[in-house]
Design a protein around this motif. Structure first.
Motif, mmCIF file in Angstrom:
data_model
loop_
_atom_site.group_PDB
_atom_site.id
_atom_site.type_symbol
_atom_site.label_atom_id
_atom_site.label_comp_id
_atom_site.label_asym_id
_atom_site.label_seq_id
_atom_site.Cartn_x
_atom_site.Cartn_y
_atom_site.Cartn_z
ATOM 1 N N ILE A 114 0.847 -1.185 0.000
ATOM 2 C CA ILE A 114 0.000 0.000 0.000
ATOM 3 C C ILE A 114 0.884 1.237 0.000
ATOM 4 N N THR A 115 0.736 2.063 -1.017
ATOM 5 C CA THR A 115 1.383 3.366 -1.097
ATOM 6 C C THR A 115 0.285 4.401 -1.316
ATOM 7 N N PRO A 116 0.604 5.701 -1.226
ATOM 8 C CA PRO A 116 -0.453 6.704 -1.439
ATOM 9 C C PRO A 116 -1.155 6.603 -2.786
ATOM 10 N N GLY A 117 -0.456 6.104 -3.821
ATOM 11 C CA GLY A 117 -1.069 6.075 -5.141
ATOM 12 C C GLY A 117 -1.438 4.705 -5.666
ATOM 13 N N HIS A 118 -1.096 3.652 -4.909
ATOM 14 C CA HIS A 118 -1.282 2.312 -5.473
ATOM 15 C C HIS A 118 -1.460 1.284 -4.364
ATOM 16 N N VAL A 119 -2.374 0.323 -4.607
ATOM 17 C CA VAL A 119 -2.590 -0.802 -3.700
ATOM 18 C C VAL A 119 -2.489 -2.084 -4.511
ATOM 19 N N GLU A 120 -1.631 -3.000 -4.077
ATOM 20 C CA GLU A 120 -1.503 -4.293 -4.752
ATOM 21 C C GLU A 120 -1.757 -5.409 -3.749
ATOM 22 N N LEU A 121 -2.698 -6.291 -4.115
ATOM 23 C CA LEU A 121 -3.060 -7.428 -3.267
ATOM 24 C C LEU A 121 -2.906 -8.708 -4.068
ATOM 25 N N GLN A 122 -2.243 -9.699 -3.477
ATOM 26 C CA GLN A 122 -2.132 -11.017 -4.099
ATOM 27 C C GLN A 122 -2.500 -12.072 -3.066
ATOM 28 N N LEU A 123 -3.511 -12.869 -3.410
ATOM 29 C CA LEU A 123 -3.949 -13.977 -2.566
ATOM 30 C C LEU A 123 -3.682 -15.285 -3.299
ATOM 31 N N HIS A 124 -2.764 -16.070 -2.763
ATOM 32 C CA HIS A 124 -2.404 -17.347 -3.384
ATOM 33 C C HIS A 124 -3.295 -18.445 -2.808
ATOM 34 N N LEU A 125 -4.567 -18.351 -3.111
ATOM 35 C CA LEU A 125 -5.549 -19.337 -2.651
ATOM 36 C C LEU A 125 -5.684 -20.445 -3.684
ATOM 37 N N MET A 126 -5.811 -21.684 -3.205
ATOM 38 C CA MET A 126 -5.880 -22.844 -4.084
ATOM 39 C C MET A 126 -7.288 -23.440 -4.069
ATOM 40 N N ARG A 127 -7.653 -24.122 -5.133
ATOM 41 C CA ARG A 127 -9.006 -24.649 -5.297
ATOM 42 C C ARG A 127 -9.463 -25.538 -4.150
ATOM 43 N N PRO A 128 -8.626 -26.469 -3.627
ATOM 44 C CA PRO A 128 -9.119 -27.357 -2.560
ATOM 45 C C PRO A 128 -9.560 -26.630 -1.296
ATOM 46 N N LEU A 129 -9.148 -25.361 -1.114
ATOM 47 C CA LEU A 129 -9.533 -24.612 0.079
ATOM 48 C C LEU A 129 -10.996 -24.166 0.034
ATOM 49 N N HIS A 130 -11.594 -24.099 -1.167
ATOM 50 C CA HIS A 130 -12.958 -23.582 -1.337
ATOM 51 C C HIS A 130 -13.099 -22.219 -0.652
ATOM 52 N N ALA A 131 -12.266 -21.283 -1.058
ATOM 53 C CA ALA A 131 -12.185 -19.974 -0.406
ATOM 54 C C ALA A 131 -13.300 -19.045 -0.872
ATOM 55 N N LYS A 132 -13.797 -18.254 0.074
ATOM 56 C CA LYS A 132 -14.736 -17.165 -0.196
ATOM 57 C C LYS A 132 -14.039 -15.866 0.201
ATOM 58 N N VAL A 133 -13.986 -14.921 -0.728
ATOM 59 C CA VAL A 133 -13.258 -13.678 -0.498
ATOM 60 C C VAL A 133 -14.192 -12.493 -0.747
ATOM 61 N N THR A 134 -14.205 -11.549 0.176
ATOM 62 C CA THR A 134 -14.914 -10.289 -0.014
ATOM 63 C C THR A 134 -13.908 -9.148 0.063
ATOM 64 N N ILE A 135 -13.893 -8.314 -0.958
ATOM 65 C CA ILE A 135 -12.976 -7.179 -1.014
ATOM 66 C C ILE A 135 -13.798 -5.911 -1.145
ATOM 67 N N GLU A 136 -13.611 -4.985 -0.199
ATOM 68 C CA GLU A 136 -14.265 -3.679 -0.247
ATOM 69 C C GLU A 136 -13.196 -2.622 -0.473
ATOM 70 N N ILE A 137 -13.424 -1.759 -1.459
ATOM 71 C CA ILE A 137 -12.457 -0.726 -1.810
ATOM 72 C C ILE A 137 -13.162 0.626 -1.859
ATOM 73 N N PRO A 138 -12.423 1.733 -1.836
ATOM 74 C CA PRO A 138 -13.060 3.050 -2.016
ATOM 75 C C PRO A 138 -13.877 3.078 -3.301
ATOM 76 N N SER A 139 -14.925 3.884 -3.298
ATOM 77 C CA SER A 139 -15.947 3.788 -4.342
ATOM 78 C C SER A 139 -15.522 4.328 -5.702
ATOM 79 N N ALA A 140 -14.420 5.075 -5.774
ATOM 80 C CA ALA A 140 -14.057 5.665 -7.070
ATOM 81 C C ALA A 140 -12.551 5.632 -7.312
ATOM 82 N N PRO A 141 -11.948 4.448 -7.409
ATOM 83 C CA PRO A 141 -10.518 4.400 -7.713
ATOM 84 C C PRO A 141 -10.268 4.818 -9.159
ATOM 85 N N PRO A 142 -9.180 5.551 -9.433
ATOM 86 C CA PRO A 142 -8.905 5.939 -10.823
ATOM 87 C C PRO A 142 -8.774 4.739 -11.751
#
Length: 240
Positions: A114-142
């Motif tokens: 996370i920097t003032p101008g950029h956010v990078e997220l990487q989730l190395h989730l694998m199929r056998p985990l049956h993962a559920k992910v919810t991501i909430e971000i600011p409403s108007a990213p450039p």
């Protein structure tokens, strides 16, 4: 990108099928090239912060971010909901239906920069985990880019108003929630699969799909699926 030249009518169908699968293969390959999804888990992960929740089956991160930050989100395999937050906050919630005994959920957090101008997220989730992910971000990213290798994505478009959004799913289903006022332009491309526009006067399209829609809102959204389907549903404009 491979090119096929088909001259004889008797082989036209075979050429069409082959071209379709090459398009799907290319879309999936581009998606995997944009993120690192090997078959093993790295021994290191992004650090936790005070207030984060972490267990064998659950992870929740909350970070204040700049309202004008670009977002680059990469998930290997999961069912994902992407929506807007009411404030300038990034919230990431991961729930694992079949957690691995030797790991906690944060082990799959490959990167969170996370920097003032950029956010990078990487989730190395694998199929056998049956993962559920919810991501909430600011409403108007450039700029917003989301790459999902495999899984189902719910995009709550009427709660995200970025200038340019690129949504890429290698294999899976996309549910787009938003009316015409959610975008100025919407493009949907599917290498092999179907598009169902469930909004008023909407149509369905199958096989190789490349459709564009004009809206009354702001910003452009491009949804690309290698193999799978897309549903365009009316916006609900409600918090998750």
């Amino acid at each position: 990108m491979k090119t096929l030249l088909c001259h004889k009518p008797m082989v036209l169908l075979y050429c069409l099928l082959a071209t379709t699968f090459l398009l799907a293969e290319n879309a999936v390959a581009e998606d995997h090239n944009s993120m690192d999804c090997p078959g093993w888990l790295s021994s290191t992960h992004a650090p936790l912060a005070d207030g984060d929740q972490n267990s064998s089956s659950h992870l929740q991160l909350i970070r204040k971010v700049d309202a004008k930050a670009d977002f680059d989100l990469n998930i290997c395999a999961a069912d994902v909901t992407l929506t807007g937050s009411a404030d300038n906050t990034l919230r990431v919630t991961v729930d694992l239906e079949r957690p691995a005994q030797q790991h906690t959920a944060v082990d799959y957090l490959q990167k969170l920069d996370i920097t003032p101008g950029h956010v990078e997220l990487q989730l190395h989730l694998m199929r056998p985990l049956h993962a559920k992910v919810t991501i909430e971000i600011p409403s108007a990213p450039p700029t917003l880019s989301l790459n999902l290798g495999r899984g189902d994505l719910t995009l709550v478009a009427d709660r995200i108003g970025g200038r340019r959004e690129s949504i890429n799913v290698g294999y899976g289903h996309v549910e787009f929630q938003g009316d015409a006022d959610s975008y100025e332009g919407l493009g949907v491309n599917i290498g092999l699969g179907s598009l169902h526009d469930n909004r008023t006067d909407g149509e369905s399209h199958h096989f190789i799909v490349a459709r564009s829609f004009e809206g009354t809102g702001k910003g452009s959204i491009e949804v690309n699926v290698g193999m799978g389907s897309v549903d365009l549903d009316p916006g609900q404009n409600k918090p998750i």
